[in-house]
Design an enzyme around this catalytic site. Structure first.
Site, PDB file in Angstrom:
ATOM      1  N   ARG A  39       0.854  -1.188   0.000  1.00 51.11           N
ATOM      2  CA  ARG A  39       0.000   0.000   0.000  1.00 51.11           C
ATOM      3  C   ARG A  39       0.885   1.231   0.000  1.00 51.11           C
ATOM      4  O   ARG A  39       1.926   1.249   0.674  1.00 51.11           O
ATOM      5  CB  ARG A  39      -0.902   0.066   1.251  1.00 51.11           C
ATOM      6  CG  ARG A  39      -1.788  -1.128   1.464  1.00 51.11           C
ATOM      7  CD  ARG A  39      -2.805  -1.312   0.357  1.00 51.11           C
ATOM      8  NE  ARG A  39      -3.695  -0.189   0.160  1.00 51.11           N
ATOM      9  CZ  ARG A  39      -4.481  -0.049  -0.911  1.00 51.11           C
ATOM     10  NH1 ARG A  39      -4.463  -0.943  -1.880  1.00 51.11           N
ATOM     11  NH2 ARG A  39      -5.278   0.993  -1.019  1.00 51.11           N
ATOM     12  N   ILE A  40       0.461   2.237  -0.749  1.00 48.48           N
ATOM     13  CA  ILE A  40       1.190   3.507  -0.723  1.00 48.48           C
ATOM     14  C   ILE A  40       0.725   4.275   0.513  1.00 48.48           C
ATOM     15  O   ILE A  40      -0.479   4.391   0.763  1.00 48.48           O
ATOM     16  CB  ILE A  40       0.924   4.311  -2.013  1.00 48.48           C
ATOM     17  CG1 ILE A  40       1.552   3.560  -3.187  1.00 48.48           C
ATOM     18  CG2 ILE A  40       1.480   5.723  -1.904  1.00 48.48           C
ATOM     19  CD1 ILE A  40       1.221   4.154  -4.538  1.00 48.48           C
ATOM     20  N   HIS A  48      13.097  -2.949  -1.056  1.00 44.40           N
ATOM     21  CA  HIS A  48      12.610  -2.806  -2.433  1.00 44.40           C
ATOM     22  C   HIS A  48      13.505  -3.630  -3.353  1.00 44.40           C
ATOM     23  O   HIS A  48      14.731  -3.499  -3.310  1.00 44.40           O
ATOM     24  CB  HIS A  48      12.627  -1.332  -2.850  1.00 44.40           C
ATOM     25  CG  HIS A  48      12.116  -1.123  -4.228  1.00 44.40           C
ATOM     26  ND1 HIS A  48      10.770  -1.186  -4.536  1.00 44.40           N
ATOM     27  CD2 HIS A  48      12.760  -0.899  -5.399  1.00 44.40           C
ATOM     28  CE1 HIS A  48      10.616  -0.996  -5.836  1.00 44.40           C
ATOM     29  NE2 HIS A  48      11.801  -0.821  -6.388  1.00 44.40           N
ATOM     30  N   GLU A  95       8.288  10.163  -0.634  1.00 39.73           N
ATOM     31  CA  GLU A  95       8.400   9.810  -2.046  1.00 39.73           C
ATOM     32  C   GLU A  95       8.576   8.299  -2.165  1.00 39.73           C
ATOM     33  O   GLU A  95       9.486   7.727  -1.535  1.00 39.73           O
ATOM     34  CB  GLU A  95       9.603  10.533  -2.663  1.00 39.73           C
ATOM     35  CG  GLU A  95       9.454  10.749  -4.160  1.00 39.73           C
ATOM     36  CD  GLU A  95      10.672  11.470  -4.734  1.00 39.73           C
ATOM     37  OE1 GLU A  95      10.913  11.319  -5.928  1.00 39.73           O
ATOM     38  OE2 GLU A  95      11.363  12.155  -3.985  1.00 39.73           O
TER      39      GLU A  95
HETATM   40  C1  GRF Z   1       9.870  -8.699  -1.706  1.00 39.56           C
HETATM   41  O1  GRF Z   1      10.449  -8.915  -2.961  1.00 39.56           O
HETATM   42  C2  GRF Z   1      10.072  -7.273  -1.265  1.00 39.56           C
HETATM   43  O2  GRF Z   1      11.297  -6.748  -1.676  1.00 39.56           O
HETATM   44  C3  GRF Z   1       8.949  -6.574  -1.981  1.00 39.56           C
HETATM   45  O3  GRF Z   1       7.861  -7.471  -1.882  1.00 39.56           O
HETATM   46  C4  GRF Z   1       8.343  -8.801  -1.757  1.00 39.56           C
HETATM   47  C5  GRF Z   1       7.755  -9.366  -0.505  1.00 39.56           C
HETATM   48  O4  GRF Z   1       8.028 -10.728  -0.330  1.00 39.56           O
HETATM   49  N1  GRF Z   1       8.721  -5.281  -1.409  1.00 39.56           N
HETATM   50  P1  GRF Z   1       7.680 -11.442   1.064  1.00 39.56           P
HETATM   51  O5  GRF Z   1       6.212 -11.181   1.362  1.00 39.56           O
HETATM   52  O6  GRF Z   1       8.581 -10.865   2.120  1.00 39.56           O
HETATM   53  O7  GRF Z   1       7.940 -12.888   0.800  1.00 39.56           O
END
Ligand code: GRF
Length: 193
Positions: free
Chosen positions: A95-96, A113, A147
């Site tokens: 969610r943003i 990320h 951001e």
């Molecule tokens: C991961 O690739 C994370 O970097 C991204 O969403 C994915 C989540 O995977 N934001 P999990 O739910 O931790 O297995």
């Protein structure tokens, strides 16, 4: 005790990795910290069951039950603040968040990320890295600012993009690095808190 609240939307493998390392390295003793709650915007997030099995408090704040992003964020903040967390960890939380929410947790809100930021903020990072012809890709842990997928970088890991890679294969290679660097970055942050 420094409480850590983890927010998830899906499988929660990063959350599980953090919980695993917290137990292995005895964060209670060594860092005075514990994962006190796992919260999700989706009741069907697989990670919730995993957290329950570890006797960690869980909660669901369903974004669909709120008329606006602001109302959802306010409810989410209330659930988080019950824990009086030292750190709020976004781990696949899809969610943003509003600037108001983000500013409430300045300095104690982190995200992971799956790209080498500042390249490829947003979605479909793995396919975009392949399409761009990148020879390396990776993952970034960063402080959250208003951001999306920006903010001070805390740690990164690099993996190769291999000939013939699919987004799925690259994602799996990156995910195994996520599980290493996220707990490590969190431990480092906790030491400084
Ligand atoms: C991961 O690739 C994370 O970097 C991204 O969403 C994915 C989540 O995977 N934001 P999990 O739910 O931790 O297995």
């Amino acid at each position: 005790m420094k409480n850590i609240v983890i927010l998830i939307s899906g499988g929660g493998s990063n959350m599980a990795a953090i919980v695993r390392v917290a137990q292995r390295d005895n964060w209670r003793e060594t860092l005075g910290a514990q994962v006190s709650a796992v919260l999700s915007n989706r009741a069907d997030a697989g990670g919730l069951q995993l957290a329950r099995e570890q006797n960690i408090a869980t909660g669901v704040v369903d974004h669909k039950a709120y008329a606006s992003r602001e109302a959802f964020d306010a409810a989410l903040a209330q659930a988080i603040d019950w824990q009086q967390p030292a750190l709020v960890v976004l781990a696949g939380f899809m969610r943003i968040l509003t600037p108001h929410f983000v500013s409430r947790y300045t300095g104690r809100l982190v995200n992971i990320h799956p790209s080498l930021l500042p390249a490829f903020p947003g979605l479909h990072t793995h396919q975009r890295a392949i399409d761009a012809g990148c020879t390396v890709a990776g993952v970034t842990v960063h402080q959250v600012t208003s951001e999306l997928d920006h903010g001070p970088i805390l740690d990164q890991a690099v993996v190769p993009v291999l000939p013939g890679d699919t987004a799925q294969a690259l994602a799996a290679r990156i995910l195994s690095q996520e599980h290493l660097i996220y707990p490590r970055a969190i431990a480092r942050l906790l030491r400084g808190l």
